[in-house]
Structures are given as C-alpha cells and as structure tokens.
Design an enzyme around this catalytic site. Structure first.
Site, short mmCIF file in Angstrom:
data_model
loop_
_atom_site.label_atom_id
_atom_site.label_comp_id
_atom_site.label_asym_id
_atom_site.label_seq_id
_atom_site.Cartn_x
_atom_site.Cartn_y
_atom_site.Cartn_z
N ASP A 460 0.82 -1.21 0.00
CA ASP A 460 0.00 0.00 0.00
C ASP A 460 0.85 1.26 0.00
OD1 ASP A 460 -2.63 -0.79 -0.25
OD2 ASP A 460 -2.88 -1.21 1.87
N CYS A 507 7.02 -5.95 5.91
CA CYS A 507 6.17 -7.14 5.73
C CYS A 507 5.45 -7.18 4.39
CB CYS A 507 5.13 -7.23 6.85
SG CYS A 507 3.89 -5.92 6.82
#
Length: 583
Positions: A460, A507
């Site tokens: 994102d 991550c």
C-alpha cells in the site's frame, strides 16, 4: 498449442484440466461421449434451448411490464439468440462430428464466436454482442447441468482460470483439488497474488484476454516461474514440463531442510530475523518448516470474508490460539487487526457499502473505529489468546496521530473490561502500527513515541505514494517498490524508529523479493517478514552479503533518480552475490 505470457506471482509448475470461472464457476464434467450417444446429447441440447426460450420470453414480459417496451425490446435481442437456428445447428454439428457432450459443445462453439468478436472489437456492436453470447453460454450451461453452479465445489483437481478471482474465492480453494491459478487481470501485489503465494499455489496474473481460447476440461500448463500459461500443450511440451516439475519438487525439499535451522546472519555476523506472513492458522506449521522465527503478519480477514455472519469472539480466539500454540512461547506472532473495506462486509454489521473509491474510503482501522463492538470483539480475543504465547497487536492503515491514539484508547478499555471480568491476559502486549500511508511515514518520528514497533507495508505504501493502483495492469509500469520516493519514505521510517529505539519490520511483498534484501539491510532493517515459501531463499541472500556491502548498495540506490535504474542496479548486485538466484 497457445502460449500466453503474464506476471509470475507464485512459482511452480502445474499441469491439469481447466476450470473456466467466467462461466460462474461451472465445471464441465464430461468433454466427450461415445459416438452412439451423440443423438441423445443433441436432444439434451434442444430441450435446454426450448427451456431457455421459455424463460427468456417470461423475462422479457416481466421487464416490459416493469420498465416499459424500450427495455423489453433490448432483452428481446438477447433472447433471439436462443431461437437462432444457425447457432443451435452449429452446436449440434459439433456434437455429432466430434462426439462432444452438449455442455462442452456449447462452450467450444460460443468461445469461437467470442474470439471472432474480440478480433473485431473496433466495431461498435462487438462489446454488446460479446455480452449477449456470454449470457447465452451461462444460461445453457446452467440448464444442461441442472442448475448446478457451485463456484468452487470441486470433486477433481483443476487449474482455475478467470478474469479475476476474489480474495474470498481464493481463500476457499481446496489445495488438494486446485493445481494453479491464472487470471486475465491483476498485478504482482493484488490480493489474489498474495493469497496464492500464501497458499503456495502456482499463479500467473495479468495475462490479458485468453479465456476465449479455452473451455472447461481443456489441458493447461501454468508456469509460475516464467509467467506462462500454455493452452492445449502438445505431448512434447507436457513431457518437458513434467520433468521440470519433478526436479523442482526435489530442489524445493532440499532447500527447506537446509534452511530450517539456519539463522539469517550476514557473512560479517549481522543478525536479520526472518518471520512469516500468514493468512490462515494452518499456515503456521509451513512457517516453521521453512525456517521462520515467528509470524510477522497474521492477516485476520479470512474470519470475515464470504461469511453469513460476523465472527464471534470465540471464533477469533480459537484461530489466534491455534497459531500461538503452534509457534510456542518464544516466537512472536504479530496479529494485524481487521484490514477490509466496507464493501467486503456482511450485511449484519450494518456497514456494507458501495464506495466509488474503496482504497481511499471506509476501510481498515477507519471502518473499525466506526463499529466499536466489532473492533472490541477482535481485541478481546487477541488479548485472551495472549496467555498462549508472544502475541503482538498491529493496527493497519493508520494515517493520523489521532487514529492511533483512538486505537490505543479502545485497547485500554478492553483491557479494563477483561480485568473487571477477571479474564486472564498479558497486560504488557506490544502494540505497533503499519506504516503504509505516506502521512504515517512522514510522521514516523511522532508515531514512534506511541508504539513498540513499526511494520512497513510496502504494497500500500507504493500504491499511495505513486497513486498507482496495484491491481491495475494498465499502470503496472508506475507501480514499483524501487521508486526513489518509496525508498526515501522507508529510509525516513527506519531512521525515526532507530532514533526512538523502536523495532521496524518490512512485511510487504518487497521483503519477499531477493534483490531488495541487501538494500533493506543497508537502510537499517533487521527484520523481514515474507510468505513462508520465500524464506529459504531470502536467508540465502542474507548469508551471502556483508553489512558494509549492503550499506554501500543502499547509498548508491538513494542517489539514483528512477525506479528502472535502481531495479537494474539491484539485480546486477544480486547476480554477483548469488549467481544461481531466480529473482
């Protein structure tokens, strides 16, 4: 034989029959029948056509009654296909000439028509006609199969082909019966790609239009290593891929065994902790098998999607307890609170929405803060499960300091409720936040005063920094984790974390790409979290480099101006330190 190229998102080779999802998951059970049954198959087809004509006439009358003659006339054009003697005759000819089953003949004949329409897409009526023929195919298959249209109710192994596959559909796939996935649309970090990687299903996305070239039951090869989808392969190609698949499985097993107990330490002794990203409790064991030292990202959306009701506190608790128990007391498990948009919710929450731009709308923490009972249910379950291991709570999609303060305040309220009820939990559970919005990266020095750790969600972060939808292949050239703007934000976050003594993990998919590992180490990252299957190779890269080398690499990358220059530089470096790397 037709070869199509797309984006390789999950490695591996799969060979098997196709399930074409653009017919709403219809699986054609039989392709051919004995020659003496062809007449019976043609009769089945005619019976289905008669029923389709009757149903179409009824729908037309209903539409005319409700919406007027103009709308009724539009539907009449569609209904006319069922009464097209040439069309039905062509399908019957296939049945008789090739002993096709009625279902397979419908699919093959219509797909030939769709291919011709695709080649004439410049004509104004092509798109409308294409939709009419797709509806025609779906209706006839529905009737011929007696109404059996269960999207993924499989009873034999298949390769799933679709324009796209929703996360909930992917999550429901039976690994024992799905060899691979291939989609016309999607990008390298789409949810389909992430879920396929988590469940280790070979997958290729962004292939472009190819479904008109294949019917259910056709033999297909998905090459997730090279991003290839091979339709109707010849025998020599199948034999070559079978050999490659056997060799690949052998090497994969060796890698897993070698890396399980080997730590991620650079040649000069710098420790890099390797954690796993998981979606389902059953993935905890594969994490350990591949050498993970804990779970860096436990996505919890599977508890919500495609459910008739929202999960209870006990359902949450049991899922979290299962992972913590598998990991043991000394391995961290970072649970990300709900990260879905309002458009994915069940109606029982009262929050199901249709948003014009869900990526910038009511999603993730924003949605949870609008529904405190739902949010508190999850937090209660996580805290209750904390007695079973080293659980950590991570809030996603935080974009302002106020949001983070609100989340921490609600967590304190839940802790107080549990104390009053004398329900055991660990009061010192670590709390962190995702850094996946540019505003959070810019304010990292402020956020660092409020949390125990950061986790950089690069998927994102790249999307929002570059204003490039990660699911849109049309802007795939813009979406790059190697973009200088993204690297500067990551550098800013890592420095803010170091100054405050706060842990930082990466991550996103970036942490699973081999070429980025030395760069992230050079920027100061000492913890990476990736899909379990990628952990062995990431460890190999870590063990092949030194810290000064990584720092020099990072410094050079920060001086370069474009994503393409940085990508080329990183790939050249990877080839030097690990010549046999696939990435």
């Amino acid at each position: 034989m037709h070869v199509r190229r797309g984006i390789a998102v999950c490695p591996g080779i799969a060979i098997g029959p196709a399930l074409v999802m653009d017919t709403e998951g219809v699986r054609i059970p039989i392709q051919t029948v004995p020659a003496d049954q062809s007449a019976a198959e043609a009769a089945r087809l005619r019976t289905a056509v008669i029923e389709a004509i009757r149903a179409a006439a009824e729908r037309q009358r209903e539409l005319t009654r409700k919406h007027g003659r103009v709308i009724g006339d539009i539907f009449e054009a569609k209904a006319g296909l069922y009464d097209d003697g040439k069309l039905i005759g062509g399908i019957e000819d296939l049945i008789r000439a090739k002993s096709y089953s009625a279902e397979y003949a419908v699919s093959r004949y219509v797909r030939d028509i769709l291919k011709r329409l695709d080649s004439a897409s410049h004509l104004p009526q092509a798109a409308r006609l294409r939709g009419d023929y797709v509806d025609f195919e779906k209706d006839l298959l529905h009737l011929l199969l007696g109404g059996r249209r269960e999207p993924l109710a499989l009873d034999e192994p298949v390769i799933v082909l679709a324009n796209d596959i929703t996360p909930s559909e992917t999550a429901e796939l039976d690994l024992n019966l799905v060899f691979a996935l291939a989609t016309e649309s999607g990008g390298a970090t789409s949810h389909t790609a992430i879920l396929a990687g988590a469940r280790e299903i070979p997958a290729v996305v962004g292939v472009g239009r190819f479904l008109t070239d294949v019917s259910g039951g056709d033999r297909v090869i998905v090459d997730g290593n090279n991003g290839l989808v091979i339709l109707d392969p010849d025998d020599a190609t199948v034999e070559r891929y079978e050999k490659a698949r056997r060799l690949e499985r052998s090497k994969s097993g060796e890698h897993r065994i070698q890396s399980r107990n080997v730590p991620g330490v650079t040649r000069d002794g710098v420790r890099v902790t390797m954690l796993g990203n998981i979606e389902f409790p059953a993935e905890a064991r594969p994490c350990l098998d591949r050498g993970a030292e804990g779970v860096g990202l436990y996505r919890t959306e599977f508890l919500y999607i495609h459910k008739a009701h929202d999960p209870t506190e006990e359902e949450h608790y049991e899922a979290y307890k299962a992972v913590l128990t598998e990991m043991g007391p000394d391995r961290p498990v970072v649970i990300r609170t709900l990260d879905l948009g309002g458009d994915k919710f069940t109606h029982s929450t009262g929050l199901a929405t249709q948003e014009k731009n869900p990526f910038l709308g009511l999603r993730s923490v924003r949605l949870c803060l609008r529904n405190l009972p739902l949010f508190k249910t999850q937090l209660r379950a996580i805290l209750r499960a904390s007695v079973h291991g080293d659980v950590r709570i991570m809030f996603p999609m935080i974009s302002t300091v106020m949001e983070l303060r609100q989340c921490k305040g609600i967590l304190r309220e839940v802790q107080e409720d549990l104390e009053e009820a004398r329900i055991p939990f660990k009061p010192d559970v670590q709390v962190g936040t995702m850094i996946e919005v540019p505003s959070a990266a810019i304010l990292a020095d402020v956020f660092a005063k409020l949390v125990n750790f950061f986790s950089i969600g690069t998927n994102d972060l790249v999307q929002y920094t570059l204003a490039a939808d990660r699911n849109n292949e049309a802007v795939a050239d813009l979406y790059s984790a190697a973009d200088p703007a993204v690297l500067r934000l990551i550098d800013r976050v890592v420095k803010a974390a170091a100054a405050a003594g706060v842990g930082v993990n990466v991550c996103g998919e970036m942490s699973g790409e081999l070429m980025f590992a030395p760069l992230l180490i050079g920027l100061g990252v000492r913890q990476l979290s990736a899909t379990p299957r990628k952990i062995p190779d990431i460890k190999r890269v870590v063990r092949a480099v030194t810290l000064p080398d990584c720092q020099k690499l990072a410094a050079e990358c920060m001086r370069l101006d474009t994503a393409s220059e940085i990508t080329r530089y990183l790939r050249d470096h990877l080839r030097r330190v690990l010549p046999d790397a696939d990435d």
